[in-house]
Write a protein that holds these residues in place. Structure first.
Motif, mmCIF file in Angstrom:
data_model
loop_
_atom_site.group_PDB
_atom_site.id
_atom_site.type_symbol
_atom_site.label_atom_id
_atom_site.label_comp_id
_atom_site.label_asym_id
_atom_site.label_seq_id
_atom_site.Cartn_x
_atom_site.Cartn_y
_atom_site.Cartn_z
ATOM 1 N N GLY A 1 0.852 -1.183 0.000
ATOM 2 C CA GLY A 1 0.000 0.000 0.000
ATOM 3 C C GLY A 1 0.890 1.234 0.000
ATOM 4 O O GLY A 1 2.120 1.128 -0.067
ATOM 5 N N ARG A 2 0.277 2.414 0.079
ATOM 6 C CA ARG A 2 1.090 3.633 0.062
ATOM 7 C C ARG A 2 0.468 4.688 0.976
ATOM 8 O O ARG A 2 -0.702 4.646 1.314
ATOM 9 C CB ARG A 2 1.205 4.204 -1.355
ATOM 10 N N VAL A 3 1.342 5.599 1.353
ATOM 11 C CA VAL A 3 0.883 6.825 1.997
ATOM 12 C C VAL A 3 1.385 7.956 1.127
ATOM 13 O O VAL A 3 2.500 7.892 0.601
ATOM 14 C CB VAL A 3 1.466 6.958 3.423
ATOM 15 N N GLU B 1 -1.861 16.173 -3.044
ATOM 16 C CA GLU B 1 -3.129 15.432 -3.106
ATOM 17 C C GLU B 1 -4.034 16.007 -4.182
ATOM 18 O O GLU B 1 -4.139 17.229 -4.328
ATOM 19 C CB GLU B 1 -3.810 15.532 -1.739
ATOM 20 N N HIS B 2 -4.685 15.120 -4.920
ATOM 21 C CA HIS B 2 -5.590 15.491 -6.025
ATOM 22 C C HIS B 2 -4.850 16.280 -7.105
ATOM 23 O O HIS B 2 -5.418 17.126 -7.783
ATOM 24 C CB HIS B 2 -6.816 16.260 -5.506
ATOM 25 N N THR B 3 -3.565 15.994 -7.215
ATOM 26 C CA THR B 3 -2.758 16.624 -8.251
ATOM 27 C C THR B 3 -2.489 15.662 -9.401
ATOM 28 O O THR B 3 -2.213 16.113 -10.513
ATOM 29 C CB THR B 3 -1.395 17.070 -7.675
ATOM 30 N N GLY C 1 -3.515 7.484 -10.820
ATOM 31 C CA GLY C 1 -2.279 6.779 -11.135
ATOM 32 C C GLY C 1 -1.189 6.851 -10.087
ATOM 33 O O GLY C 1 -0.209 6.096 -10.149
ATOM 34 N N MET C 2 -1.326 7.755 -9.121
ATOM 35 C CA MET C 2 -0.291 7.871 -8.083
ATOM 36 C C MET C 2 -0.088 6.565 -7.318
ATOM 37 O O MET C 2 1.068 6.151 -7.063
ATOM 38 C CB MET C 2 -0.699 8.962 -7.084
ATOM 39 N N ASP C 3 -1.182 5.920 -6.942
ATOM 40 C CA ASP C 3 -1.096 4.781 -6.019
ATOM 41 C C ASP C 3 -0.338 3.617 -6.649
ATOM 42 O O ASP C 3 0.490 2.970 -6.002
ATOM 43 C CB ASP C 3 -2.502 4.321 -5.619
ATOM 44 N N SER D 1 -15.527 5.150 -0.825
ATOM 45 C CA SER D 1 -15.297 4.347 -2.021
ATOM 46 C C SER D 1 -15.020 5.272 -3.183
ATOM 47 O O SER D 1 -15.710 6.261 -3.383
ATOM 48 C CB SER D 1 -16.537 3.506 -2.338
ATOM 49 N N LEU D 2 -13.962 4.946 -3.933
ATOM 50 C CA LEU D 2 -13.669 5.744 -5.129
ATOM 51 C C LEU D 2 -14.396 5.164 -6.332
ATOM 52 O O LEU D 2 -14.528 5.809 -7.368
ATOM 53 C CB LEU D 2 -12.165 5.750 -5.410
ATOM 54 N N ALA D 3 -14.888 3.921 -6.175
ATOM 55 C CA ALA D 3 -15.533 3.225 -7.295
ATOM 56 C C ALA D 3 -17.004 3.600 -7.356
ATOM 57 O O ALA D 3 -17.880 2.767 -7.346
ATOM 58 C CB ALA D 3 -15.365 1.718 -7.117
ATOM 59 N N GLY E 1 -4.473 10.753 0.842
ATOM 60 C CA GLY E 1 -5.363 10.000 -0.042
ATOM 61 C C GLY E 1 -6.499 10.869 -0.543
ATOM 62 O O GLY E 1 -6.447 12.101 -0.462
ATOM 63 N N GLY E 2 -7.524 10.229 -1.053
ATOM 64 C CA GLY E 2 -8.600 10.941 -1.726
ATOM 65 C C GLY E 2 -9.473 11.782 -0.809
ATOM 66 O O GLY E 2 -10.114 12.727 -1.247
ATOM 67 N N GLY E 3 -9.530 11.437 0.465
ATOM 68 C CA GLY E 3 -10.360 12.193 1.406
ATOM 69 C C GLY E 3 -11.722 11.555 1.620
ATOM 70 O O GLY E 3 -11.913 10.381 1.303
HETATM 71 C C1 GLA Z 1 -6.844 8.498 -4.509
HETATM 72 C C2 GLA Z 1 -6.535 8.174 -5.963
HETATM 73 C C3 GLA Z 1 -5.220 8.809 -6.404
HETATM 74 C C4 GLA Z 1 -5.184 10.285 -6.052
HETATM 75 C C5 GLA Z 1 -5.616 10.513 -4.610
HETATM 76 C C6 GLA Z 1 -5.731 11.967 -4.274
HETATM 77 O O1 GLA Z 1 -5.902 7.893 -3.676
HETATM 78 O O2 GLA Z 1 -6.453 6.779 -6.140
HETATM 79 O O3 GLA Z 1 -5.029 8.604 -7.782
HETATM 80 O O4 GLA Z 1 -5.969 11.034 -6.940
HETATM 81 O O5 GLA Z 1 -6.847 9.889 -4.317
HETATM 82 O O6 GLA Z 1 -4.490 12.563 -4.303
#
Ligand code: GLA
Length: 341
Positions: free
Chosen positions: A14-16, A21-23, A148-150, A199-201, A288-290
């Motif tokens: 995983g990642r931190v 953020e949101h860039t 794509g960051m993650d 959920s981002l989905a 993360g996404g918030g």
């Molecule tokens: C989520 C998304 C990432 C990124 C962040 C916000 O983690 O998966 O691609 O947009 O939110 O920085």
């Protein structure tokens, strides 16, 4: 008799996100790092062309995670890889849906195991290719419009380093490892999981809505993106110069911008940040996404326990469930753990 089945075990972290953020989907910069919490995929060749998968984590009836796996295999095939029928077993120490990119860890573990099974070396180009395939699995197959960051952090993360990602590079995201010697500096990175899940989905959810607002040029959203990109560049300088107080201040400023301009924070995140800073942290922000998930706090190592206890007490005072804390440090990116014939 069956012929012997090659089996590969791979792990992906995983990642931190330290800052930025949101860039990513706005052509900007971010500075994530891979953590030690990870997903492990055990992939075994099948005699037929089916995909069968099991997970030790999935709740009964929850089929969403299977779409990530199917998406990864479909994207690898679309990239020209001959992926055979597979049994895929998954286990994870990344909290699901908790803002530490459990989905990227899952995708990248599967992709890395498949690369191992096919005997494809995990050089930097392959890692980039896999990160792209995993992102498309998420955007095109699951419907989570992430940036794509993650996946880049999970595939390209390196022990002791954060990963500066520049999405403005015309040749595709440019990645630069940035040494992050927090432990040597007597500091700790504390992740606090608010327990608020997102959920981002969800095409109608806040994340997708923010993307649309950015595309539409909404000034306050874009002000966050512009100032956040500046903060990422300043953060890299601060790290290079060992100016940890300055890094902390940039993190806290990032949080304020995400709260006030981008409006993706929630009271649980705000309280964790304010309390951590009030208890002597160098800085703190949502990561993360918030809309839930985690904060990351930069704190003197000998003060981390005080900060945790202060946050726990503040939550208890509001009658909120106790948050879960993890001390994190930058660990290696995805890797093949074992190959058996
Ligand atoms: C989520 C998304 C990432 C990124 C962040 C916000 O983690 O998966 O691609 O947009 O939110 O920085």
């Amino acid at each position: 008799m069956h012929s012997p089945r090659p089996a590969v075990v791979a792990r992906a972290p995983g990642r931190v996100n330290l800052i930025g953020e949101h860039t990513d989907y706005n052509g900007g910069q971010c500075l994530p790092f891979a953590i030690r919490l990870a997903t492990t995929a055990t992939v075994t060749l099948r005699a037929d062309d089916q995909l069968r998968m099991t997970s030790t984590e999935a709740a009964p009836g929850d089929a969403l995670w299977q779409r990530y796996v199917v998406g990864v295999v479909a994207e690898l095939r679309a990239a020209g890889w001959t992926v055979p029928g597979l049994d895929i077993g998954l286990a994870s120490t990344v909290p699901l849906g908790g803002g530490l990119s459990s989905s990227a860890a899952l995708e990248c573990a599967v992709a890395t195991a498949v690369a191992g099974l096919l005997g494809i070396p995990l050089d930097a180009d392959t890692r980039r290719l896999l990160a792209g395939a995993c992102r498309r699995a998420e955007t095109d197959h699951v419907g989570a419009p992430t940036g794509g960051m993650d996946q880049l952090a999970s595939m390209l993360g390196a022990e002791g380093h954060a990963l500066l990602v520049d999405f403005a590079d015309p040749g595709g995201p440019a990645t630069t490892p940035v040494p992050l010697p927090v432990t040597a500096a007597g500091l700790a990175l504390l992740v606090t999981d608010t327990g608020v899940r997102h959920s981002l989905a969800d095409g109608d959810g806040g994340y997708a809505q923010r993307r649309r607002e950015c595309e539409a040029g909404e000034p306050r959203r874009l002000r966050h993106v512009t100032t956040e990109n500046d903060r990422v560049r300043a953060a890299v300088e601060a790290i290079d110069d060992g100016e940890w107080d300055r890094l902390g201040a940039l993190m806290t400023a990032s949080h304020a911008s995400l709260r006030d301009d981008f409006e993706v924070s929630v009271p649980q995140l705000d309280l964790a940040v304010e309390t951590a800073n009030g208890a002597g942290a160098l800085g703190s922000r949502m990561t993360g996404g918030g809309f839930g998930g985690c904060t990351i706090t930069l704190v003197a190592a000998d003060r981390a326990a005080v900060v945790r206890e202060a946050v726990d007490a503040a939550y208890a005072e509001r009658g909120w469930a106790r948050p879960v804390h993890h001390l994190v440090e930058p660990g290696p990116g995805a890797e093949v753990l074992s190959t058996a014939g």
